[in-house]
Design an enzyme around this catalytic site. Structure first.
Site, PDB file in Angstrom:
ATOM      1  N   CYS A  85       1.099  -1.298  -0.188  1.00 28.12           N
ATOM      2  CA  CYS A  85      -0.065  -0.171   0.102  1.00 28.12           C
ATOM      3  C   CYS A  85       0.712   1.605  -0.443  1.00 28.12           C
ATOM      4  O   CYS A  85       1.465   1.708   1.014  1.00 28.12           O
ATOM      5  CB  CYS A  85      -0.956   0.485   1.435  1.00 28.12           C
ATOM      6  N   HIS A 126      -8.901  -3.903  -2.618  1.00 28.88           N
ATOM      7  CA  HIS A 126      -7.841  -2.832  -0.860  1.00 28.88           C
ATOM      8  C   HIS A 126      -8.944  -1.231  -1.031  1.00 28.88           C
ATOM      9  O   HIS A 126      -8.621  -1.607  -0.283  1.00 28.88           O
ATOM     10  CB  HIS A 126      -6.674  -3.088  -2.426  1.00 28.88           C
ATOM     11  N   GLU A 127      -8.955  -0.979  -1.774  1.00 31.27           N
ATOM     12  CA  GLU A 127      -9.135   0.899  -1.937  1.00 31.27           C
ATOM     13  C   GLU A 127     -10.648   1.065  -1.363  1.00 31.27           C
ATOM     14  O   GLU A 127     -10.932   1.354  -0.827  1.00 31.27           O
ATOM     15  CB  GLU A 127      -9.236   1.547  -3.754  1.00 31.27           C
ATOM     16  N   HIS A 130     -10.067   0.448   1.982  1.00 32.21           N
ATOM     17  CA  HIS A 130      -9.822   2.112   2.813  1.00 32.21           C
ATOM     18  C   HIS A 130     -10.706   2.991   2.993  1.00 32.21           C
ATOM     19  O   HIS A 130     -11.115   4.218   3.605  1.00 32.21           O
ATOM     20  CB  HIS A 130      -9.149   2.359   1.494  1.00 32.21           C
TER      21      HIS A 130
HETATM   22 ZN   LIG Z   1      -3.480   0.984   0.440  1.00 34.43          ZN
END
Ligand SMILES: [Zn+2]
Length: 136
Positions: A85, A126-127, A130
């Site tokens: 990341c 993954h995003e 976030h």
């Molecule tokens: Zn990330």
């Protein structure tokens, strides 16, 4: 506009607020900022550039795409991944799914649903994490 990358975990561990049409510029900032980090990074969420709204960008082919308010509505074929990341040092394990369906709003804030597989699906997962304040 290219924005600096947030690296403070406390800033990144808050769930983001819903994005609206007033946040279109955030989408452009995500595209601009990803473009300059493209050699080391395949996606970003708005809170990584200091905007606590639910918006992400991810690499796709030679370009990149923005999603507002993305959510995973279906997922299948779990696997264990190792991810890095831009906001964190090193790599960490993460449970991902090979196939996902995502509901999101595009730049016109029209709702869409679309399926993704493989690498693109992994980046999107993954995003989206976030946007929920979840770090790998
Ligand atoms: Zn990330």
């Amino acid at each position: 506009m290219i924005r600096p990358i947030v690296k403070m975990p406390l800033m990144l561990q808050r769930a983001a607020e819903p994005a609206g049409p007033q946040d279109v510029e955030v989408g452009h900032d995500l595209l601009d900022t990803l473009a300059v980090h493209r050699s080391e990074c395949v996606g970003m969420a708005a809170n990584m550039i200091g905007v606590n709204k639910r918006a992400i960008v991810f690499a796709e082919g030679d370009g990149a795409r923005v999603m507002f308010n993305p959510e995973i509505v279906r997922q299948s074929q779990p696997f264990d991944a190792e991810e890095g990341c831009l906001s964190l040092e090193g790599t960490r394990p993460a449970r991902r799914y090979k196939k996902i369906a995502v509901r999101y709003q595009d730049f016109d804030f029209a709702w869409k649903e679309e399926s993704f597989t493989g690498w693109t699906a992994q980046i999107i997962q993954h995003e989206i994490d976030h946007t929920k304040g979840i770090l790998i």
